[in-house]
Design an enzyme around this catalytic site. Structure first.
Site, PDB file in Angstrom:
ATOM      1  N   ALA A 199     -19.188   7.129  13.309  1.00  0.00           N
ATOM      2  CA  ALA A 199     -20.550   7.624  13.522  1.00  0.00           C
ATOM      3  C   ALA A 199     -21.401   7.226  12.324  1.00  0.00           C
ATOM      4  O   ALA A 199     -20.870   6.749  11.309  1.00  0.00           O
ATOM      5  CB  ALA A 199     -20.552   9.144  13.677  1.00  0.00           C
ATOM      6  N   LYS A 200     -22.672   7.368  12.436  1.00  0.00           N
ATOM      7  CA  LYS A 200     -23.552   7.181  11.279  1.00  0.00           C
ATOM      8  C   LYS A 200     -24.848   7.912  11.572  1.00  0.00           C
ATOM      9  O   LYS A 200     -25.227   8.073  12.734  1.00  0.00           O
ATOM     10  CB  LYS A 200     -23.846   5.693  11.055  1.00  0.00           C
ATOM     11  CG  LYS A 200     -24.310   5.373   9.650  1.00  0.00           C
ATOM     12  CD  LYS A 200     -23.147   5.287   8.692  1.00  0.00           C
ATOM     13  CE  LYS A 200     -23.573   4.958   7.288  1.00  0.00           C
ATOM     14  NZ  LYS A 200     -22.411   4.710   6.434  1.00  0.00           N
TER      15      LYS A 200
END
Ligand code: NAD
Length: 371
Positions: free
Chosen positions: A65-66
């Site tokens: 994720a980011k």
């Protein structure tokens, strides 16, 4: 997300925020939060997918994720920064959590920002320190995490030298960048018996033929505070006749232009994407061993994993255990990549992606989801 922020002068800005969850095939999504003016959805998407491959490569039970906010962190007062991360957390609380999605610091955010995130999460969901990593050691952070990326750079460097039958203790290193990654990489290299003969940062570059001492490097803070050896041209550091070159500052510093002047036999990508594609292909063709960023700087995410496990167990490891486990995880990740490179007769970079993508595909297959 739209994130309204009340500025100190009373005006309200509406900022654009993001969280991209790329994959949970191998575990809860994991990735940093970046505060930077150029952050946009494409950027965050690309970085989220890289986290999936990185967590897979080092075989930690996370997905990718980011997150981010399009804002210049230098334009935020401390109060504004706190309000912004609390708003980001409140808006996303339904998708975050120790077994769903675990943020960490990235450019423009730090341990204090993660402490505010944890506090906001606790207010809404109760005590769960494993909801975020990169926290201050005083507030459920893990001793050893700060140095983890730099330490991992050296674990993979030693592994690459061993694979080539070279004695790391008689190897010389030049390190570009003396921030979190470059400084700890230099210190760990000296602890491992290597000779750090050159370092550089924004304040300049220095060369010491016999190698900088551990205490001198530990006490310096910036390169201008080093006094042994001689001053050199910062750009020339990349072209020194050393065994190992460690770019640990910026992306794109080795290009088709300066690659022919690189003399190191080993290049360890501590920074993200320090080589352009043209430089990578030229140097690989010259027989330079390149340890790719996805592997070389993965110590940070392994350190985050250790922080998360300690938070879940509510048990703190001594730093010696943290260091030993980090070294052994990165060593085995390197060995897996080297074996894949041998099997496919390809570079360590290609092997890293073969291995990382294959593990994610395997997880999908066993889960029974359509890929
Ligand atoms: P940092 O801001 O702490 O340090 C950057 C260093 O680079 C500073 O010493 C700065 O003076 C130096 N620098 C900047 N421009 C330079 C130049 N032109 N020549 C020489 N030195 C220069 O950043 P960091 O956390 O050490 O990150 C460094 C790199 O590693 C970045 O590419 C980052 O994306 C990557 N990285 C960091 C982590 C981490 O855990 N910190 C993890 C993975 C990847």
């Amino acid at each position: 997300m739209s994130l309204p922020l009340r500025r100190d002068d009373g005006t309200i800005d509406v900022l654009q925020g993001y969280r991209v969850q790329h994959s949970s095939a191998r575990g809860p999504r994991k990735g940093g939060i970046r505060f930077h003016p150029t952050v946009d959805l494409d950027d965050v998407r690309a970085l989220a997918s890289l986290m999936t491959w990185k967590t897979s490569l080092v075989d930690v039970p996370f997905g990718g994720a980011k997150g981010g906010v399009a804002v210049d962190p230098a334009s935020l007062s401390l109060r504004e920064k706190e309000e912004l991360i609390r708003r980001w957390t409140r808006t996303l609380v339904h998708v975050l959590g120790p077994h769903r999605d675990i943020p960490a610091p990235d450019m423009g955010t730090d341990a204090q920002t993660m402490a505010w995130l944890m506090d906001e999460f606790h207010r809404l969901e109760g005590f769960q320190p494993a909801c975020v990593t990169g926290k201050p050691v005083e507030l459920f952070g893990a001793p050893g995490r700060e140095e983890a990326t730099g330490r991992g750079v050296i674990s993979t460097t030693v592994a690459a030298l061993d694979r080539a039958g070279r004695d790391s203790r008689s190897s010389s290193l030049a390190v570009q960048g003396f921030g979190n990654v470059g400084r700890f990489a230099s210190l760990c290299a000296v602890e491992a018996g290597m000779s750090v003969v050159a370092v550089s940062d924004v304040t300049g570059a220095r060369f010491n033929r016999t190698g900088f001492g551990h205490d001198e490097l530990a006490g310096a803070g910036t390169v201008q505070n080093l006094h042994s050896g001689v001053e050199i041209d910062p750009a020339g550091l990349l072209e020194l006749d050393v065994d190992v070159l460690v770019p640990a500052a910026l992306g794109g510093v080795i290009t088709a232009d300066n690659a022919p002047r690189v003399r190191a036999e080993f290049l360890v990508e501590a920074a993200n994407q320090p080589l352009t594609a043209a430089a990578d292909s030229y140097l690989s063709g010259q027989g330079v061993t390149i340890v790719p960023d996805i592997l070389a700087n993965a110590g940070g995410v392994v350190g985050s994993y250790f922080e998360w496990t300690q938070n879940i167990q509510e048990f703190r490891w001594p730093i010696s255990r943290f260091r030993d486990e980090l070294d052994s995880r990165l060593r085995s990740a390197f060995d897996d990549v080297a074996a894949t490179a041998d099997e496919h007769s390809c570079s360590l970079r290609e092997a890293s992606f073969i291995l990382a993508v294959r593990r994610v595909v395997d997880a999908f297959m066993f889960r029974g989801q359509v890929v």
